[in-house]
Design a protein around this motif. Structure first.
Motif, PDB file in Angstrom:
ATOM      1  N   LEU A   1      -3.571  -2.364   5.852  1.00 42.04           N
ATOM      2  CA  LEU A   1      -2.998  -1.664   7.000  1.00 42.04           C
ATOM      3  C   LEU A   1      -3.528  -2.221   8.319  1.00 42.04           C
ATOM      4  O   LEU A   1      -2.775  -2.366   9.288  1.00 42.04           O
ATOM      5  CB  LEU A   1      -3.286  -0.169   6.906  1.00 42.04           C
ATOM      6  N   ASP A   2      -4.817  -2.534   8.358  1.00 40.44           N
ATOM      7  CA  ASP A   2      -5.397  -3.112   9.570  1.00 40.44           C
ATOM      8  C   ASP A   2      -4.743  -4.449   9.906  1.00 40.44           C
ATOM      9  O   ASP A   2      -4.474  -4.736  11.071  1.00 40.44           O
ATOM     10  CB  ASP A   2      -6.911  -3.288   9.417  1.00 40.44           C
ATOM     11  N   LEU A   3      -4.474  -5.257   8.896  1.00 39.48           N
ATOM     12  CA  LEU A   3      -3.800  -6.536   9.134  1.00 39.48           C
ATOM     13  C   LEU A   3      -2.386  -6.324   9.668  1.00 39.48           C
ATOM     14  O   LEU A   3      -1.939  -7.044  10.569  1.00 39.48           O
ATOM     15  CB  LEU A   3      -3.766  -7.373   7.859  1.00 39.48           C
TER      16      LEU A   3
ATOM     17  N   ALA B   1       1.421   4.648  15.033  1.00 42.14           N
ATOM     18  CA  ALA B   1       1.415   5.719  14.027  1.00 42.14           C
ATOM     19  C   ALA B   1       0.387   5.456  12.942  1.00 42.14           C
ATOM     20  O   ALA B   1      -0.330   6.368  12.513  1.00 42.14           O
ATOM     21  CB  ALA B   1       2.813   5.864  13.414  1.00 42.14           C
ATOM     22  N   VAL B   2       0.273   4.216  12.493  1.00 42.50           N
ATOM     23  CA  VAL B   2      -0.704   3.888  11.448  1.00 42.50           C
ATOM     24  C   VAL B   2      -2.123   3.988  12.000  1.00 42.50           C
ATOM     25  O   VAL B   2      -3.039   4.429  11.291  1.00 42.50           O
ATOM     26  CB  VAL B   2      -0.418   2.495  10.840  1.00 42.50           C
ATOM     27  N   LEU B   3      -2.326   3.613  13.265  1.00 46.91           N
ATOM     28  CA  LEU B   3      -3.640   3.799  13.881  1.00 46.91           C
ATOM     29  C   LEU B   3      -4.021   5.279  13.898  1.00 46.91           C
ATOM     30  O   LEU B   3      -5.161   5.637  13.605  1.00 46.91           O
ATOM     31  CB  LEU B   3      -3.646   3.257  15.314  1.00 46.91           C
ATOM     32  N   MET B   4      -3.047   6.116  14.234  1.00 47.08           N
ATOM     33  CA  MET B   4      -3.328   7.552  14.299  1.00 47.08           C
ATOM     34  C   MET B   4      -3.420   8.185  12.920  1.00 47.08           C
ATOM     35  O   MET B   4      -3.891   9.311  12.786  1.00 47.08           O
ATOM     36  CB  MET B   4      -2.283   8.250  15.164  1.00 47.08           C
ATOM     37  N   LEU B   5      -2.975   7.513  11.889  1.00 43.49           N
ATOM     38  CA  LEU B   5      -3.170   7.975  10.511  1.00 43.49           C
ATOM     39  C   LEU B   5      -4.508   7.472   9.968  1.00 43.49           C
ATOM     40  O   LEU B   5      -5.271   8.227   9.369  1.00 43.49           O
ATOM     41  CB  LEU B   5      -2.032   7.476   9.622  1.00 43.49           C
TER      42      LEU B   5
END
Length: 160
Positions: free
Chosen positions: A142-144, A48-52
């Motif tokens: 977020l990437d981490l 979900a965070v990747l898609m955000l």
């Protein structure tokens, strides 16, 4: 009395064995990609965070390509033309969206692609800090989290 106790233990053992024999599709598992188990919570979060993060990076790239005066940095080792930074963000954003779709749909390539895309995004955001630190530092965090969620030890729900 001993016979009744033994019979109740046997009945209990059969009930436990029947519950353990429930198909894995009905249980929420933490199995690997492509398996019949469901997607784990951390993997779902990472997808979900990747898609955000992907569309936001695409928008950042589009604004960098369209208007070179949006960002500014003084003398800096990783200084690129701002149009180049726009294209970098655009390409990384597309990679993040594709990897996020792979993670959310539980594809076999999704986990490693998501970790790789988040790693590349982490490096580019680090290099982009002087241009827009208010954006780059939270995206690095977020990437981490994405990398941690996708590369942690992954245990299957059952060992059959």
């Amino acid at each position: 009395m001993a016979g009744a106790r033994c019979a109740s233990v046997t009945v209990l053992h059969r009930k436990v064995a029947a519950m353990a024999a429930t198909p894995s599709e009905t249980r929420r598992g933490y199995g690997g990609p492509g398996g019949s188990e469901g997607l784990s919570g951390p993997s779902l979060f990472a997808g979900a965070v990747l898609m955000l993060s992907g569309p936001l990076s695409i928008l950042m790239g589009a604004s960098g390509i369209a208007d070179d005066t949006l960002f500014a940095a003084s003398r800096y080792s990783y200084r690129f033309d701002l149009t180049a930074w726009g294209w970098i963000h655009l390409v990384v954003g597309l990679a993040l969206v594709i990897a996020g779709l792979g993670v959310v749909t539980n594809k076999s390539w999704g986990r490693w692609a998501g970790a790789a895309a988040a790693g590349i995004s982490l490096i580019t955001q680090f290099m982009f800090v002087p241009y827009y630190p208010v954006w780059a530092i939270p995206v690095m965090a977020l990437d981490l989290l994405i990398i941690f969620a996708l590369t942690r030890f992954h245990v299957a729900a059952d060992s059959r």
